[in-house]
Design a protein around this motif. Structure first.
Motif, PDB file in Angstrom:
ATOM      1  N   UNK A   3      98.088  45.197 -17.918  1.00 39.42           N
ATOM      2  CA  UNK A   3      97.086  44.224 -18.352  1.00 39.42           C
ATOM      3  C   UNK A   3      96.142  43.824 -17.224  1.00 39.42           C
ATOM      4  N   UNK A   4      96.645  43.841 -15.993  1.00 39.90           N
ATOM      5  CA  UNK A   4      95.873  43.318 -14.866  1.00 39.90           C
ATOM      6  C   UNK A   4      94.827  44.293 -14.349  1.00 39.90           C
ATOM      7  N   UNK A   5      95.032  45.596 -14.566  1.00 42.07           N
ATOM      8  CA  UNK A   5      94.157  46.607 -13.973  1.00 42.07           C
ATOM      9  C   UNK A   5      93.517  47.472 -15.057  1.00 42.07           C
ATOM     10  N   UNK A   6      92.367  48.079 -14.767  1.00 48.18           N
ATOM     11  CA  UNK A   6      91.650  48.845 -15.796  1.00 48.18           C
ATOM     12  C   UNK A   6      92.316  50.153 -16.192  1.00 48.18           C
ATOM     13  N   UNK A   7      93.202  50.670 -15.360  1.00 49.21           N
ATOM     14  CA  UNK A   7      93.932  51.897 -15.697  1.00 49.21           C
ATOM     15  C   UNK A   7      95.422  51.647 -15.499  1.00 49.21           C
ATOM     16  N   UNK A   8      96.219  52.646 -15.862  1.00 47.37           N
ATOM     17  CA  UNK A   8      97.665  52.526 -15.688  1.00 47.37           C
ATOM     18  C   UNK A   8      98.164  52.959 -14.332  1.00 47.37           C
TER      19      UNK A   8
ATOM     20  N   UNK B  37     107.972  33.681 -19.665  1.00 50.92           N
ATOM     21  CA  UNK B  37     107.522  35.070 -19.610  1.00 50.92           C
ATOM     22  C   UNK B  37     106.993  35.429 -18.227  1.00 50.92           C
ATOM     23  N   UNK B  38     107.083  36.682 -17.873  1.00 52.63           N
ATOM     24  CA  UNK B  38     106.558  37.134 -16.590  1.00 52.63           C
ATOM     25  C   UNK B  38     105.043  37.243 -16.679  1.00 52.63           C
ATOM     26  N   UNK B  39     104.362  36.554 -15.759  1.00 51.21           N
ATOM     27  CA  UNK B  39     102.894  36.538 -15.773  1.00 51.21           C
ATOM     28  C   UNK B  39     102.295  37.062 -14.475  1.00 51.21           C
ATOM     29  N   UNK B  40     103.111  37.248 -13.447  1.00 52.88           N
ATOM     30  CA  UNK B  40     102.614  37.742 -12.167  1.00 52.88           C
ATOM     31  C   UNK B  40     103.654  38.600 -11.478  1.00 52.88           C
TER      32      UNK B  40
ATOM     33  N   UNK C  69      96.342  34.364 -16.966  1.00 54.64           N
ATOM     34  CA  UNK C  69      96.883  33.508 -15.908  1.00 54.64           C
ATOM     35  C   UNK C  69      96.203  33.736 -14.566  1.00 54.64           C
ATOM     36  N   UNK C  70      95.160  34.545 -14.537  1.00 53.85           N
ATOM     37  CA  UNK C  70      94.441  34.769 -13.287  1.00 53.85           C
ATOM     38  C   UNK C  70      93.681  33.505 -12.883  1.00 53.85           C
ATOM     39  N   UNK C  71      93.564  33.314 -11.573  1.00 49.82           N
ATOM     40  CA  UNK C  71      92.905  32.137 -10.990  1.00 49.82           C
ATOM     41  C   UNK C  71      93.657  30.839 -11.296  1.00 49.82           C
TER      42      UNK C  71
ATOM     43  N   UNK D   9     115.002  43.153  -3.758  1.00 53.32           N
ATOM     44  CA  UNK D   9     114.625  41.787  -3.438  1.00 53.32           C
ATOM     45  C   UNK D   9     113.178  41.608  -3.066  1.00 53.32           C
ATOM     46  N   UNK D  10     112.434  42.705  -2.912  1.00 55.39           N
ATOM     47  CA  UNK D  10     111.031  42.590  -2.510  1.00 55.39           C
ATOM     48  C   UNK D  10     110.069  42.969  -3.631  1.00 55.39           C
ATOM     49  N   UNK D  11     110.552  42.900  -4.861  1.00 56.03           N
ATOM     50  CA  UNK D  11     109.693  42.941  -6.037  1.00 56.03           C
ATOM     51  C   UNK D  11     109.848  41.580  -6.701  1.00 56.03           C
ATOM     52  N   UNK D  12     108.805  40.766  -6.621  1.00 55.35           N
ATOM     53  CA  UNK D  12     108.886  39.366  -7.038  1.00 55.35           C
ATOM     54  C   UNK D  12     108.024  39.132  -8.264  1.00 55.35           C
ATOM     55  N   UNK D  13     108.565  38.385  -9.211  1.00 53.10           N
ATOM     56  CA  UNK D  13     107.812  38.036 -10.412  1.00 53.10           C
ATOM     57  C   UNK D  13     107.546  36.536 -10.439  1.00 53.10           C
ATOM     58  N   UNK D  14     106.450  36.185 -11.083  1.00 51.48           N
ATOM     59  CA  UNK D  14     106.116  34.792 -11.372  1.00 51.48           C
ATOM     60  C   UNK D  14     106.319  34.569 -12.857  1.00 51.48           C
ATOM     61  N   UNK D  15     106.994  33.482 -13.194  1.00 50.66           N
ATOM     62  CA  UNK D  15     107.229  33.157 -14.595  1.00 50.66           C
ATOM     63  C   UNK D  15     106.226  32.122 -15.082  1.00 50.66           C
TER      64      UNK D  15
END
Length: 206
Positions: A39-44, A94-97, A123-125, A62-68
């Protein structure tokens, strides 16, 4: 990482006083992480990169972090959200970042590459991406890592302490604007940073 720090990371934290909840990715998050990157980028390409890195030796647990996002009625839950807690009712948002650090090298010495950083468009900005970046940098620091490299917007990443990598004698293996290739020392009082050309893991294709 200490056992106390690992426990805190596993439970999730509010990053930098931002109010956003961040935590390490779990196996149940893979589909949601891919969805955020798609969703965040124009291609896959970025979503495919994350999937390829996840099965590469460059991946560091441990270095792949998600924002809920908000839990409960304010944020629909999916099957990836069932194995953790967030709100007072025990729900998980839900994961948003998403922010990812993987192993790269500079002249053979270990470093980390920050890529990608993704936030769902709605959820950008809002600070969701910054929360993920701060959390993944904190996690890397706890693991004893030092040098982090990012190719990104020079108006965004300096807020986390990144400065031009050229000041350390570090350069990308391809032509990029000098101000876009940046570096951060997580332990600036430690050993001198290596200099030379960045060697990215194979999934980056460079």
């Amino acid at each position: 990482m200490s056992s106390d720090a690992m426990s805190a990371a596993s439970a999730g934290t509010s990053s930098g006083g931002s109010g956003w909840r961040t935590r390490p990715e779990t196996s149940g998050d893979i589909a949601a992480v891919r969805a955020v990157n798609l969703a965040a980028f124009p291609t896959g390409a970025e979503a495919d990169l994350v999937d390829a890195l996840r099965v590469d030796q460059a991946w560091i647990p441990g270095l792949s972090i998600v924002t809920e996002g908000p839990a409960g009625p304010a944020g629909p839950r999916g099957p990836e959200d069932v194995d953790g807690v967030d709100g007072m009712d025990g729900s998980r948002g839900p994961i948003v970042g998403h922010a990812l650090l993987t192993r790269c090298r500079v002249d053979g010495a270990p470093a980390l590459a920050l890529a990608p950083v993704a936030v769902a468009p709605e959820y950008q900005r809002t600070g969701a991406g910054s929360a993920a970046v701060r959390a993944v940098l904190d996690a890397a620091r706890e693991l004893g890592e030092d040098l982090v490299l990012v190719l990104g917007h020079p108006d965004y990443y300096p807020r986390f302490g990144f400065t031009p990598a050229s000041a350390l004698g570090i350069r990308a293996p391809f032509e990029v604007p000098g101000e876009a290739m940046m570096a951060l020392r997580l332990r600036p009082g430690g050993a001198p940073a290596p200099s030379g050309v960045i060697q990215y893991p194979a999934p980056f294709g460079v």
